[in-house]
Design a protein around this motif. Sequence first.
Motif, PDB file in Angstrom:
ATOM      1  N   VAL A 165     -11.089  -3.829 -11.233  1.00  0.00           N
ATOM      2  CA  VAL A 165      -9.939  -3.407 -11.306  1.00  0.00           C
ATOM      3  C   VAL A 165     -10.134  -3.522  -9.369  1.00  0.00           C
ATOM      4  O   VAL A 165      -9.346  -4.093  -8.431  1.00  0.00           O
ATOM      5  N   THR A 222       1.116  -1.267  -0.714  1.00  0.00           N
ATOM      6  CA  THR A 222       0.492   0.214  -0.080  1.00  0.00           C
ATOM      7  C   THR A 222       0.802   1.186  -0.107  1.00  0.00           C
ATOM      8  O   THR A 222       2.387   0.807   0.731  1.00  0.00           O
ATOM      9  N   TYR A 236     -20.507  19.575  -1.780  1.00  0.00           N
ATOM     10  CA  TYR A 236     -20.952  18.800  -2.500  1.00  0.00           C
ATOM     11  C   TYR A 236     -22.668  19.071  -2.959  1.00  0.00           C
ATOM     12  O   TYR A 236     -23.148  18.759  -4.131  1.00  0.00           O
ATOM     13  N   VAL A 271     -12.308   4.149 -11.653  1.00  0.00           N
ATOM     14  CA  VAL A 271     -11.393   2.299 -11.405  1.00  0.00           C
ATOM     15  C   VAL A 271     -13.078   1.975 -11.670  1.00  0.00           C
ATOM     16  O   VAL A 271     -13.713   2.089 -10.796  1.00  0.00           O
ATOM     17  N   ALA A 307      -8.428   9.444  -8.620  1.00  0.00           N
ATOM     18  CA  ALA A 307      -8.706   8.012  -9.959  1.00  0.00           C
ATOM     19  C   ALA A 307      -7.478   6.646  -9.672  1.00  0.00           C
ATOM     20  O   ALA A 307      -7.610   5.712  -9.445  1.00  0.00           O
ATOM     21  N   MET A 333     -16.558   5.421   1.254  1.00  0.00           N
ATOM     22  CA  MET A 333     -17.601   6.676   2.628  1.00  0.00           C
ATOM     23  C   MET A 333     -17.947   7.818   2.043  1.00  0.00           C
ATOM     24  O   MET A 333     -18.886   7.586   2.829  1.00  0.00           O
ATOM     25  N   LEU A 334     -17.282   8.218   1.173  1.00  0.00           N
ATOM     26  CA  LEU A 334     -17.324   9.726   1.129  1.00  0.00           C
ATOM     27  C   LEU A 334     -18.887   9.147   0.172  1.00  0.00           C
ATOM     28  O   LEU A 334     -19.611  10.702  -0.413  1.00  0.00           O
ATOM     29  N   SER A 351      -5.242  13.824  -0.046  1.00  0.00           N
ATOM     30  CA  SER A 351      -5.983  14.709   1.493  1.00  0.00           C
ATOM     31  C   SER A 351      -7.504  14.562   1.908  1.00  0.00           C
ATOM     32  O   SER A 351      -7.719  14.098   0.811  1.00  0.00           O
ATOM     33  N   ASP A 352      -8.116  13.848   3.197  1.00  0.00           N
ATOM     34  CA  ASP A 352      -9.110  13.790   3.002  1.00  0.00           C
ATOM     35  C   ASP A 352     -10.013  14.822   1.960  1.00  0.00           C
ATOM     36  O   ASP A 352     -10.850  14.510   1.759  1.00  0.00           O
ATOM     37  N   GLU A 409      -5.345  -5.028   2.870  1.00  0.00           N
ATOM     38  CA  GLU A 409      -4.816  -4.526   4.257  1.00  0.00           C
ATOM     39  C   GLU A 409      -5.151  -4.520   5.470  1.00  0.00           C
ATOM     40  O   GLU A 409      -5.149  -5.480   6.054  1.00  0.00           O
ATOM     41  N   ALA A 441      -9.529   3.834  -1.473  1.00  0.00           N
ATOM     42  CA  ALA A 441     -10.988   3.324  -1.897  1.00  0.00           C
ATOM     43  C   ALA A 441     -11.482   3.116  -0.815  1.00  0.00           C
ATOM     44  O   ALA A 441     -13.223   3.724  -1.312  1.00  0.00           O
ATOM     45  N   GLU A 442     -11.064   2.298   0.295  1.00  0.00           N
ATOM     46  CA  GLU A 442     -12.653   2.357   0.586  1.00  0.00           C
ATOM     47  C   GLU A 442     -12.279   3.882   1.487  1.00  0.00           C
ATOM     48  O   GLU A 442     -14.052   4.337   1.498  1.00  0.00           O
ATOM     49  N   ARG A 443     -11.998   4.693   1.532  1.00  0.00           N
ATOM     50  CA  ARG A 443     -12.446   6.271   2.114  1.00  0.00           C
ATOM     51  C   ARG A 443     -13.487   6.930   0.980  1.00  0.00           C
ATOM     52  O   ARG A 443     -14.355   7.823   1.205  1.00  0.00           O
ATOM     53  N   ILE A 461     -12.454  19.177   7.179  1.00  0.00           N
ATOM     54  CA  ILE A 461     -12.845  17.804   6.742  1.00  0.00           C
ATOM     55  C   ILE A 461     -12.590  16.084   7.189  1.00  0.00           C
ATOM     56  O   ILE A 461     -12.705  15.722   7.270  1.00  0.00           O
ATOM     57  N   PRO A 493      -5.816   0.497  -2.054  1.00  0.00           N
ATOM     58  CA  PRO A 493      -7.086  -0.452  -1.521  1.00  0.00           C
ATOM     59  C   PRO A 493      -7.761   0.760  -0.232  1.00  0.00           C
ATOM     60  O   PRO A 493      -8.478   0.724  -0.188  1.00  0.00           O
ATOM     61  N   MET A 503     -14.320  12.971   8.726  1.00  0.00           N
ATOM     62  CA  MET A 503     -14.211  11.783   7.785  1.00  0.00           C
ATOM     63  C   MET A 503     -14.160  11.096   8.968  1.00  0.00           C
ATOM     64  O   MET A 503     -14.080   9.128   9.168  1.00  0.00           O
ATOM     65  N   LEU A 524      -6.225   5.956  -6.446  1.00  0.00           N
ATOM     66  CA  LEU A 524      -7.822   4.902  -6.404  1.00  0.00           C
ATOM     67  C   LEU A 524      -6.775   3.800  -6.751  1.00  0.00           C
ATOM     68  O   LEU A 524      -7.308   2.414  -5.858  1.00  0.00           O
ATOM     69  N   ASP A 525      -6.472   3.155  -7.830  1.00  0.00           N
ATOM     70  CA  ASP A 525      -6.607   2.527  -8.626  1.00  0.00           C
ATOM     71  C   ASP A 525      -5.613   1.664  -7.864  1.00  0.00           C
ATOM     72  O   ASP A 525      -5.237   0.191  -8.300  1.00  0.00           O
TER      73      ASP A 525
END
Lengths: 224, 197
Positions: free
Chosen positions: B109, A6, B152, B105, A33, A48-49, A12-13, B116, A43-45, B176, A40, B180, A36-37
Amino acid sequence: MAVSKTPDHHPSDALLLDYVSGAASEPMALLVAAHLDLCPKCAERVDMLQALGGAMLERSKPNELETSGDGETGLAALLQSLDDAQDEIPTPEPAPVLEGITLPGVLAGYVAVERQPFWSGSGAIQEAPVASLGEAKARLLKIRAGKGVPRHTHQGLECTLVLSGAFTDESGRFGPGDVAELDAEDTHRPVADPGEDCICLVVSDAPLKFTGPVGLLLNSLVKF
Amino acid sequence: MQATAEIGDRERAQAIDWLMAVGASRDRNAFSNLYRTFAPRLRSYLRGLGAEASLADDLLQEVMTVVWRRAHLFDPAKSAPATWLFTIARNKRIDGLRRERHPEVSDEVLAQVPSEDPSAERRVQQSQLAARISEALAGLPAEQSELLSLAYYRDMTHTEISMALDIPLGTVKSRIRLAMKKLTQTLDEFADFDVKE
């Protein structure tokens, strides 16, 4: 493109939020993007967003006012138009390959790997355009092994995603998948690792524009 | 069902059934129910982004057409209906108002990369997650929720928000991040509850 671990340096958020909300320019969204590819965790965050976007949609004050007709006119017209609508079947493009390196799949359609010559310039730094929309620009940068990028100023945000090789700057070492995120007042002097060229995706965002007063509208649309 | 009723667990479960029915057999009743529930909220979202009213309504029709055409791709294990609808509306808005694309993505993929982080392996009921996020959103301090609202609903990046509200960039970024953190804590708490059973 395979990464063995990873990434250590993430957007940043706030930048992830720009991506999920859709406010980010297309070049900047492309960089997020592509990260994110390869990441992981981010990609999870983003999931969530996006779930947050869904929650905000649920909590929106319903607006029943159509611009014409009564509440059911839009639905009736829509149902009629659907007779001809086809099922959508996604057809992802293959990931582009540049100098033996498989790039993140999202770059398909943006990076013309077959263009000859691909790189412009010679010497320590070479460049290839990727996308530009208005004043936001994405380009590929190749920093020759052991060489550095001269200090430069930028307005707005500048982000760098490492695609192969690595560089070191004031914040540490950045390898494949890592993102360096610089605000307008930050500068950095990345130096590529000796022994391997470093290929990065660099996005400079548009200079800030004054957006005007927003105070009155803050809570008018969503119930908190 | 009244469009003005709040969306809770029951409505979310119904929305899943309706989407699956549209996907499986192009069920027009189910689609009409989805429209009555979500179109007024989508309209609010699209108009709030500064789209002039008739353009917003055109975009709304395009969003619902995409829903019809893609319902067979909706996976309730991956997201709640409102989340799925939000991403369609967001992409349509970027296309309709800015003529840009939203790079994403592909699902293939994402499915291949093992995470992890062990929280990815917890089985989370997406609509229950949606309920928890909705509650967490209600519990955020105003200084955080207003930033989310601007992001948003007003198509503002964090740097634009900093300028418009005359708040230091670092403050915007940390608010922010705090929001989160609260939301990810919600996910952790929910997943812990799941594990204890």
